[in-house]
Design an enzyme around this catalytic site. Structure first.
Site, PDB file in Angstrom:
ATOM      1  N   TYR A  86       3.306   9.753  -0.517  1.00  0.00           N
ATOM      2  CA  TYR A  86       4.394   9.159   0.275  1.00  0.00           C
ATOM      3  C   TYR A  86       5.749   9.340  -0.427  1.00  0.00           C
ATOM      4  O   TYR A  86       6.790   9.076   0.170  1.00  0.00           O
ATOM      5  CB  TYR A  86       4.171   7.660   0.521  1.00  0.00           C
ATOM      6  CG  TYR A  86       2.874   7.281   1.201  1.00  0.00           C
ATOM      7  CD1 TYR A  86       2.073   8.242   1.823  1.00  0.00           C
ATOM      8  CD2 TYR A  86       2.431   5.965   1.221  1.00  0.00           C
ATOM      9  CE1 TYR A  86       0.878   7.892   2.429  1.00  0.00           C
ATOM     10  CE2 TYR A  86       1.235   5.607   1.832  1.00  0.00           C
ATOM     11  CZ  TYR A  86       0.459   6.572   2.431  1.00  0.00           C
ATOM     12  OH  TYR A  86      -0.721   6.216   3.027  1.00  0.00           O
TER      13      TYR A  86
ATOM     14  N   LYS B  61      -2.502   5.908  -4.368  1.00  0.00           N
ATOM     15  CA  LYS B  61      -3.577   6.872  -4.090  1.00  0.00           C
ATOM     16  C   LYS B  61      -3.263   8.219  -4.720  1.00  0.00           C
ATOM     17  O   LYS B  61      -2.087   8.617  -4.785  1.00  0.00           O
ATOM     18  CB  LYS B  61      -3.737   7.068  -2.561  1.00  0.00           C
ATOM     19  CG  LYS B  61      -3.635   5.789  -1.764  1.00  0.00           C
ATOM     20  CD  LYS B  61      -3.896   5.987  -0.286  1.00  0.00           C
ATOM     21  CE  LYS B  61      -3.534   4.739   0.494  1.00  0.00           C
ATOM     22  NZ  LYS B  61      -2.125   4.635   0.861  1.00  0.00           N
TER      23      LYS B  61
ATOM     24  N   HIS C   4      -7.209   9.727  -2.118  1.00  0.00           N
ATOM     25  CA  HIS C   4      -6.578   9.635  -0.794  1.00  0.00           C
ATOM     26  C   HIS C   4      -7.413  10.309   0.306  1.00  0.00           C
ATOM     27  O   HIS C   4      -7.570   9.770   1.394  1.00  0.00           O
ATOM     28  CB  HIS C   4      -5.183  10.273  -0.877  1.00  0.00           C
ATOM     29  CG  HIS C   4      -4.219   9.779   0.143  1.00  0.00           C
ATOM     30  ND1 HIS C   4      -2.869   9.685  -0.103  1.00  0.00           N
ATOM     31  CD2 HIS C   4      -4.392   9.353   1.419  1.00  0.00           C
ATOM     32  CE1 HIS C   4      -2.264   9.213   0.981  1.00  0.00           C
ATOM     33  NE2 HIS C   4      -3.161   9.019   1.909  1.00  0.00           N
TER      34      HIS C   4
ATOM     35  N   ASP D  23       0.851  -1.196   0.000  1.00  0.00           N
ATOM     36  CA  ASP D  23       0.000   0.000   0.000  1.00  0.00           C
ATOM     37  C   ASP D  23       0.886   1.245   0.000  1.00  0.00           C
ATOM     38  O   ASP D  23       1.551   1.553   0.986  1.00  0.00           O
ATOM     39  CB  ASP D  23      -0.888   0.001   1.257  1.00  0.00           C
ATOM     40  CG  ASP D  23      -1.854   1.170   1.249  1.00  0.00           C
ATOM     41  OD1 ASP D  23      -2.968   1.017   0.702  1.00  0.00           O
ATOM     42  OD2 ASP D  23      -1.505   2.247   1.778  1.00  0.00           O
TER      43      ASP D  23
HETATM   44  P1  NDP Z   1       0.855   1.460  11.931  1.00  0.00           P
HETATM   45  O1  NDP Z   1      -0.311   1.331  12.856  1.00  0.00           O
HETATM   46  O2  NDP Z   1       1.090   0.424  10.902  1.00  0.00           O
HETATM   47  O3  NDP Z   1       2.158   1.573  12.879  1.00  0.00           O
HETATM   48  C1  NDP Z   1       3.448   1.764  12.367  1.00  0.00           C
HETATM   49  C2  NDP Z   1       4.365   2.134  13.544  1.00  0.00           C
HETATM   50  O4  NDP Z   1       4.393   1.065  14.484  1.00  0.00           O
HETATM   51  C3  NDP Z   1       5.772   2.387  13.127  1.00  0.00           C
HETATM   52  O5  NDP Z   1       6.274   3.422  13.975  1.00  0.00           O
HETATM   53  C4  NDP Z   1       6.504   1.075  13.427  1.00  0.00           C
HETATM   54  O6  NDP Z   1       7.834   1.346  13.760  1.00  0.00           O
HETATM   55  C5  NDP Z   1       5.720   0.544  14.609  1.00  0.00           C
HETATM   56  N1  NDP Z   1       5.589  -0.917  14.600  1.00  0.00           N
HETATM   57  C6  NDP Z   1       5.369  -1.737  13.537  1.00  0.00           C
HETATM   58  N2  NDP Z   1       5.251  -3.003  13.915  1.00  0.00           N
HETATM   59  C7  NDP Z   1       5.387  -3.022  15.266  1.00  0.00           C
HETATM   60  C8  NDP Z   1       5.355  -4.051  16.225  1.00  0.00           C
HETATM   61  N3  NDP Z   1       5.162  -5.315  15.863  1.00  0.00           N
HETATM   62  N4  NDP Z   1       5.522  -3.709  17.539  1.00  0.00           N
HETATM   63  C9  NDP Z   1       5.717  -2.417  17.891  1.00  0.00           C
HETATM   64  N5  NDP Z   1       5.755  -1.392  17.022  1.00  0.00           N
HETATM   65  C10 NDP Z   1       5.593  -1.697  15.717  1.00  0.00           C
HETATM   66  O7  NDP Z   1       0.788   2.924  11.312  1.00  0.00           O
HETATM   67  P2  NDP Z   1       0.846   3.570   9.861  1.00  0.00           P
HETATM   68  O8  NDP Z   1       0.390   4.964  10.056  1.00  0.00           O
HETATM   69  O9  NDP Z   1       2.133   3.342   9.194  1.00  0.00           O
HETATM   70  O10 NDP Z   1      -0.295   2.791   9.053  1.00  0.00           O
HETATM   71  C11 NDP Z   1      -0.058   1.661   8.251  1.00  0.00           C
HETATM   72  C12 NDP Z   1      -0.311   1.967   6.798  1.00  0.00           C
HETATM   73  O11 NDP Z   1      -1.624   2.490   6.600  1.00  0.00           O
HETATM   74  C13 NDP Z   1       0.591   3.060   6.223  1.00  0.00           C
HETATM   75  O12 NDP Z   1       1.909   2.625   6.008  1.00  0.00           O
HETATM   76  C14 NDP Z   1      -0.171   3.429   4.976  1.00  0.00           C
HETATM   77  O13 NDP Z   1       0.019   2.440   3.987  1.00  0.00           O
HETATM   78  C15 NDP Z   1      -1.603   3.389   5.497  1.00  0.00           C
HETATM   79  N6  NDP Z   1      -2.062   4.736   5.939  1.00  0.00           N
HETATM   80  C16 NDP Z   1      -2.997   5.355   5.167  1.00  0.00           C
HETATM   81  C17 NDP Z   1      -3.478   6.596   5.488  1.00  0.00           C
HETATM   82  C18 NDP Z   1      -4.509   7.224   4.616  1.00  0.00           C
HETATM   83  O14 NDP Z   1      -4.801   8.409   4.799  1.00  0.00           O
HETATM   84  N7  NDP Z   1      -5.089   6.517   3.692  1.00  0.00           N
HETATM   85  C19 NDP Z   1      -2.978   7.337   6.658  1.00  0.00           C
HETATM   86  C20 NDP Z   1      -2.002   6.591   7.449  1.00  0.00           C
HETATM   87  C21 NDP Z   1      -1.593   5.342   7.077  1.00  0.00           C
HETATM   88  P3  NDP Z   1       9.089   0.742  12.924  1.00  0.00           P
HETATM   89  O15 NDP Z   1       8.885   1.132  11.498  1.00  0.00           O
HETATM   90  O16 NDP Z   1      10.261   1.389  13.570  1.00  0.00           O
HETATM   91  O17 NDP Z   1       9.030  -0.740  13.139  1.00  0.00           O
END
Ligand code: NDP
Length: 281
Positions: A50, A75, A108, A45
């Site tokens: 991004y 998006k 988006h 995704d």
């Molecule tokens: P997430 O809920 O996926 O959380 C990501 C964060 O959690 C990062 O800081 C990561 O750190 C940490 N993390 C990942 N796995 C673990 C774990 N197992 N234990 C503890 N911490 C963990 O948040 P996102 O906002 O990234 O959402 C996911 C996806 O959703 C995005 O990448 C995007 O594709 C989508 N999205 C879409 C939006 C929209 O407007 N349509 C808005 C926001 C997100 P680290 O990388 O250091 O592991």
């Protein structure tokens, strides 16, 4: 570990678990996505905003995987809602990804306070791209029930998904129900609340009972509710952890307890779609 697929309302299907690349730095995207593909993720995704579509494309080419074995979503940038701009933006997305056909393209954000509130014309462009076969499916993101009702009423074209913020602290039931009313599948963004679920005592207790981690039980909770998830991580161990959620299940009571952590509006980590008006420079 086999990832289930979810049937969409246009006859296609999508892997229920994917990998999100929001905030993955452009220069690290190819390597990060390559690792995710090695771990087993087959659904990526990304988004124009991004700024890392090129890295996603690079990883896809380097993987040697058959195109049919991968599901790719992008998006539309908030700055390109006007129809001609949207068409050009889609062309750029395809150039950057370097693929012939996209699986899923989303608006988006609805941006109801910009473009004279006209996200309907933008939606018609996505429908046109699907008609032309350039994208297999089209959907929306951050659409509140009224936004969704309006595009369906005015165009007759129903999105396959609505990608919205959903996690235990913001369960967003109104927008989920507003999507389900139209047979639109929910994609839950920030599914582990950007990592915050690891500190929650209820989630930790449920995780311990299953010998799983807080992130795993939270992702499992989404899956059991029928939503699609794509957690983001820069770390291979966490990618592996987040992928290993299909060898256990939660009880009804546990699903309800996690849902009970909802804090309503206060639980949001992101902006409210009714007022969000960010346009990149
Ligand atoms: P997430 O809920 O996926 O959380 C990501 C964060 O959690 C990062 O800081 C990561 O750190 C940490 N993390 C990942 N796995 C673990 C774990 N197992 N234990 C503890 N911490 C963990 O948040 P996102 O906002 O990234 O959402 C996911 C996806 O959703 C995005 O990448 C995007 O594709 C989508 N999205 C879409 C939006 C929209 O407007 N349509 C808005 C926001 C997100 P680290 O990388 O250091 O592991």
């Amino acid at each position: 570990m086999t990832v289930p697929t979810i049937a969409l309302n246009d006859g296609t299907s999508i892997p229920q678990l994917g990998f999100g690349v929001f905030q993955v730095p452009p220069e690290e995207t190819a390597a990060t996505v390559s690792t995710a593909l090695e771990v087993g993720y087959r659904h990526i995704d990304t988004a124009e905003m991004y700024q890392n579509e090129a890295g996603v494309g690079e990883a896809i080419r380097a993987s040697g995987l058959a195109r049919d074995d991968l599901y790719v979503t992008s998006k539309l940038n908030n700055g390109f809602h006007e129809p001609d701009a949207a068409r050009r933006a889609f062309d750029e997305t395809m150039d950057k990804l370097g693929i012939d056909q996209l699986d899923l393209f989303l608006i988006h954000w609805p941006l109801p306070t910009l473009y004279d509130g006209d996200y309907v014309s933008t939606w018609r462009v996505l429908a046109e791209l699907k008609e032309q076969g350039r994208v297999r499916s089209v959907g929306v993101s951050n659409f509140e029930p009224a936004h969704l009702d309006r595009i369906v009423e005015e165009t007759g074209v129903v999105p396959v998904v609505n990608q919205i913020e959903v996690h235990p602290f913001f369960t967003n039931e109104d927008a989920r129900k507003g999507s389900h009313r139209h047979d639109v599948v929910v994609e839950a963004w920030s599914p582990i609340a950007k990592g915050k679920v690891v500190d929650d005592p209820t989630i930790r207790e449920i995780a311990e009972a299953h010998g799983k981690t807080p992130s795993q039980v939270t992702l499992r909770w989404h899956v059991e509710r029928g939503d699609i998830v794509f957690p983001k991580s820069m770390k291979r161990e966490r990618m592996e952890e987040n992928f290993a959620i299909f060898d256990f299940s939660l009880t009804e009571d546990e699903v309800a307890r996690i849902g009970g952590l909802d804090r309503g509006e206060e639980g949001r980590t992101g902006p409210n779609p009714n007022t969000f008006d960010y346009v990149p420079d």
